[in-house]
Design a protein around this motif. Structure first.
Motif, PDB file in Angstrom:
ATOM      1  N   ASP A  77       0.843  -1.194   0.000  1.00  0.00           N
ATOM      2  CA  ASP A  77       0.000   0.000   0.000  1.00  0.00           C
ATOM      3  C   ASP A  77       0.880   1.246   0.000  1.00  0.00           C
ATOM      4  OD1 ASP A  77      -1.868   1.960   0.301  1.00  0.00           O
ATOM      5  OD2 ASP A  77      -2.673   1.251   2.207  1.00  0.00           O
ATOM      6  N   PHE A  78       0.906   1.938  -1.135  1.00  0.00           N
ATOM      7  CA  PHE A  78       1.764   3.118  -1.277  1.00  0.00           C
ATOM      8  C   PHE A  78       1.011   4.433  -1.048  1.00  0.00           C
ATOM      9  CE2 PHE A  78       3.900  -0.128  -3.913  1.00  0.00           C
ATOM     10  CZ  PHE A  78       5.174  -0.072  -3.370  1.00  0.00           C
ATOM     11  N   THR A  79      -0.193   4.363  -0.472  1.00  0.00           N
ATOM     12  CA  THR A  79      -0.967   5.590  -0.279  1.00  0.00           C
ATOM     13  C   THR A  79      -0.324   6.517   0.745  1.00  0.00           C
ATOM     14  OG1 THR A  79      -2.373   4.418   1.321  1.00  0.00           O
ATOM     15  CG2 THR A  79      -3.164   4.550  -0.951  1.00  0.00           C
ATOM     16  N   LEU A  80       0.363   5.940   1.730  1.00  0.00           N
ATOM     17  CA  LEU A  80       1.074   6.753   2.715  1.00  0.00           C
ATOM     18  C   LEU A  80       2.507   6.949   2.231  1.00  0.00           C
ATOM     19  CD1 LEU A  80       1.117   8.219   5.416  1.00  0.00           C
ATOM     20  CD2 LEU A  80       1.739   6.059   6.515  1.00  0.00           C
ATOM     21  N   LYS A  81       2.783   8.145   1.702  1.00  0.00           N
ATOM     22  CA  LYS A  81       4.109   8.424   1.176  1.00  0.00           C
ATOM     23  C   LYS A  81       5.092   8.763   2.290  1.00  0.00           C
ATOM     24  CE  LYS A  81       3.089   9.962  -3.539  1.00  0.00           C
ATOM     25  NZ  LYS A  81       3.299  11.065  -4.509  1.00  0.00           N
ATOM     26  N   ASN A  82       6.376   8.732   1.917  1.00  0.00           N
ATOM     27  CA  ASN A  82       7.465   9.096   2.828  1.00  0.00           C
ATOM     28  C   ASN A  82       7.505   8.171   4.037  1.00  0.00           C
ATOM     29  OD1 ASN A  82       7.815  11.308   1.060  1.00  0.00           O
ATOM     30  ND2 ASN A  82       6.367  12.512   2.253  1.00  0.00           N
ATOM     31  N   ASN A  83       7.201   6.901   3.782  1.00  0.00           N
ATOM     32  CA  ASN A  83       7.141   5.905   4.846  1.00  0.00           C
ATOM     33  C   ASN A  83       7.588   4.565   4.288  1.00  0.00           C
ATOM     34  OD1 ASN A  83       6.235   4.806   7.473  1.00  0.00           O
ATOM     35  ND2 ASN A  83       4.723   3.765   6.192  1.00  0.00           N
ATOM     36  N   ALA A  84       8.526   3.898   4.956  1.00  0.00           N
ATOM     37  CA  ALA A  84       8.992   2.575   4.526  1.00  0.00           C
ATOM     38  C   ALA A  84       8.211   1.495   5.266  1.00  0.00           C
ATOM     39  CB  ALA A  84      10.486   2.420   4.793  1.00  0.00           C
ATOM     40  N   PHE A  85       7.725   0.504   4.539  1.00  0.00           N
ATOM     41  CA  PHE A  85       6.967  -0.591   5.129  1.00  0.00           C
ATOM     42  C   PHE A  85       7.441  -1.911   4.535  1.00  0.00           C
ATOM     43  CE2 PHE A  85       4.725   1.008   1.458  1.00  0.00           C
ATOM     44  CZ  PHE A  85       4.360  -0.129   0.763  1.00  0.00           C
ATOM     45  N   LYS A  86       7.008  -3.021   5.094  1.00  0.00           N
ATOM     46  CA  LYS A  86       7.548  -4.331   4.711  1.00  0.00           C
ATOM     47  C   LYS A  86       7.097  -4.757   3.311  1.00  0.00           C
ATOM     48  CE  LYS A  86       8.437  -6.421   9.215  1.00  0.00           C
ATOM     49  NZ  LYS A  86       8.221  -7.604  10.065  1.00  0.00           N
ATOM     50  N   LEU A 108       7.653   4.868  -1.018  1.00  0.00           N
ATOM     51  CA  LEU A 108       7.483   5.867  -2.073  1.00  0.00           C
ATOM     52  C   LEU A 108       7.638   7.247  -1.436  1.00  0.00           C
ATOM     53  CD1 LEU A 108       6.675   6.182  -5.121  1.00  0.00           C
ATOM     54  CD2 LEU A 108       4.315   6.450  -4.317  1.00  0.00           C
ATOM     55  N   TYR A 109       8.508   8.079  -1.998  1.00  0.00           N
ATOM     56  CA  TYR A 109       8.885   9.330  -1.349  1.00  0.00           C
ATOM     57  C   TYR A 109       8.710  10.534  -2.272  1.00  0.00           C
ATOM     58  CZ  TYR A 109      10.863   6.646   2.480  1.00  0.00           C
ATOM     59  OH  TYR A 109      11.005   5.803   3.558  1.00  0.00           O
ATOM     60  N   ASN A 110       8.296  11.665  -1.666  1.00  0.00           N
ATOM     61  CA  ASN A 110       8.277  12.942  -2.359  1.00  0.00           C
ATOM     62  C   ASN A 110       9.690  13.506  -2.442  1.00  0.00           C
ATOM     63  OD1 ASN A 110       5.447  12.995  -2.645  1.00  0.00           O
ATOM     64  ND2 ASN A 110       5.200  13.820  -0.572  1.00  0.00           N
ATOM     65  N   GLY A 111       9.927  14.411  -3.390  1.00  0.00           N
ATOM     66  CA  GLY A 111      11.222  15.049  -3.515  1.00  0.00           C
ATOM     67  C   GLY A 111      11.617  15.792  -2.251  1.00  0.00           C
ATOM     68  N   ARG A 112      12.839  15.598  -1.806  1.00  0.00           N
ATOM     69  CA  ARG A 112      13.460  16.167  -0.611  1.00  0.00           C
ATOM     70  C   ARG A 112      12.999  15.501   0.683  1.00  0.00           C
ATOM     71  NH1 ARG A 112      17.490  17.753  -3.292  1.00  0.00           N
ATOM     72  NH2 ARG A 112      18.279  18.325  -1.231  1.00  0.00           N
ATOM     73  N   ALA A 113      12.133  14.526   0.611  1.00  0.00           N
ATOM     74  CA  ALA A 113      11.730  13.791   1.822  1.00  0.00           C
ATOM     75  C   ALA A 113      12.892  12.920   2.283  1.00  0.00           C
ATOM     76  CB  ALA A 113      10.500  12.933   1.556  1.00  0.00           C
ATOM     77  N   GLU A 114      13.051  12.801   3.586  1.00  0.00           N
ATOM     78  CA  GLU A 114      14.171  12.068   4.158  1.00  0.00           C
ATOM     79  C   GLU A 114      13.696  10.812   4.884  1.00  0.00           C
ATOM     80  OE1 GLU A 114      16.230  14.812   6.667  1.00  0.00           O
ATOM     81  OE2 GLU A 114      17.003  16.002   4.994  1.00  0.00           O
ATOM     82  N   GLY A 115      14.586   9.838   4.979  1.00  0.00           N
ATOM     83  CA  GLY A 115      14.306   8.615   5.700  1.00  0.00           C
ATOM     84  C   GLY A 115      15.464   8.240   6.596  1.00  0.00           C
TER      85      GLY A 115
END
Length: 215
Positions: free
Chosen positions: A129-138, A151-158
């Protein structure tokens, strides 16, 4: 200050694609580059009505991740499409056949070959489920080792703290560009990192897709 850990960059531009009958395969992580638990990573592009046949001399755990299209796998009677993953254990000497189920186009998928994990009894399908961006999941909820996609927006950090400091990190950019532990990685580039306790990364483009796992 970010400490530079030992690494090996696996650039997409330097890969060799091998043509089989109605499929093309490239090795992202070769067997001679294997880590404690991750033995190889392949990308496969299967033509219309194409199939890929794999055989393993020893039992392995496989993680199959479609990037585009839809496939079906030996003895699992449901199709797997982009946005899903499948985890399974192989039997020594038994063929695994992966078929393209898109009748008008190619399919594109990744195959991760791991040391066998005893806890995996059957095929395990997982919806991503990629609806929540800027978040890593299994990617796989069945694999014991930590494995993530996001899935990340530009300049988003992890940021990620390793569960086992003796393990390495395998990372791969599926789409877009990232600064991954202070290294530039672009579409389909991969990276191995050793002697690392914490991982930092930043998306450099919109809708950038990355995966990483402890291996």
């Amino acid at each position: 200050m970010l400490v530079q850990a030992p690494s090996k960059i696996l650039k997409n531009d330097f890969r060799i694609w091998q043509e089989n009958e109605k499929s093309t395969v490239t090795e992202i992580l070769k067997s001679e580059e294997r880590t404690q638990t991750l033995y190889s990573v392949k990308e496969v592009v299967s033509d219309i009505e194409g199939e890929l046949r794999l055989q393993f001399d020893e039992e392995r755990t496989l993680l199959i991740l479609p990037l585009y299209g839809e496939i079906i796998i030996t003895d699992f009677y449901e199709t797997i499409s982009a946005g899903m993953s499948l985890t399974l254990n192989t039997e020594a000497g038994k063929d695994i056949v992966i078929k393209n189920m898109v009748y008008h186009d190619q399919t594109d998928f990744l195959i991760f070959e791991f040391k066998k994990e005893e806890n995996i009894q059957n095929y395990a399908k997982n919806e991503l489920d990629f609806t929540l961006k800027n978040n890593a999941f299994k990617i796989s909820k069945t694999l014991e080792q930590p494995n993530f996609i996001g899935l990340y927006n530009g300049r988003a950090e992890g940021y990620y703290a390793l569960k086992d400091s003796n393990k390495s990190i395998f990372g791969m950019v599926i789409n877009g560009a990232f600064e991954f532990q202070n290294r530039l990685m672009e579409n389909r580039d991969a990276l191995l990192l050793w002697e690392i306790e914490e991982l930092e990364f930043e998306a450099l483009s919109e809708n950038a897709l990355i995966l990483f796992m402890e291996v």
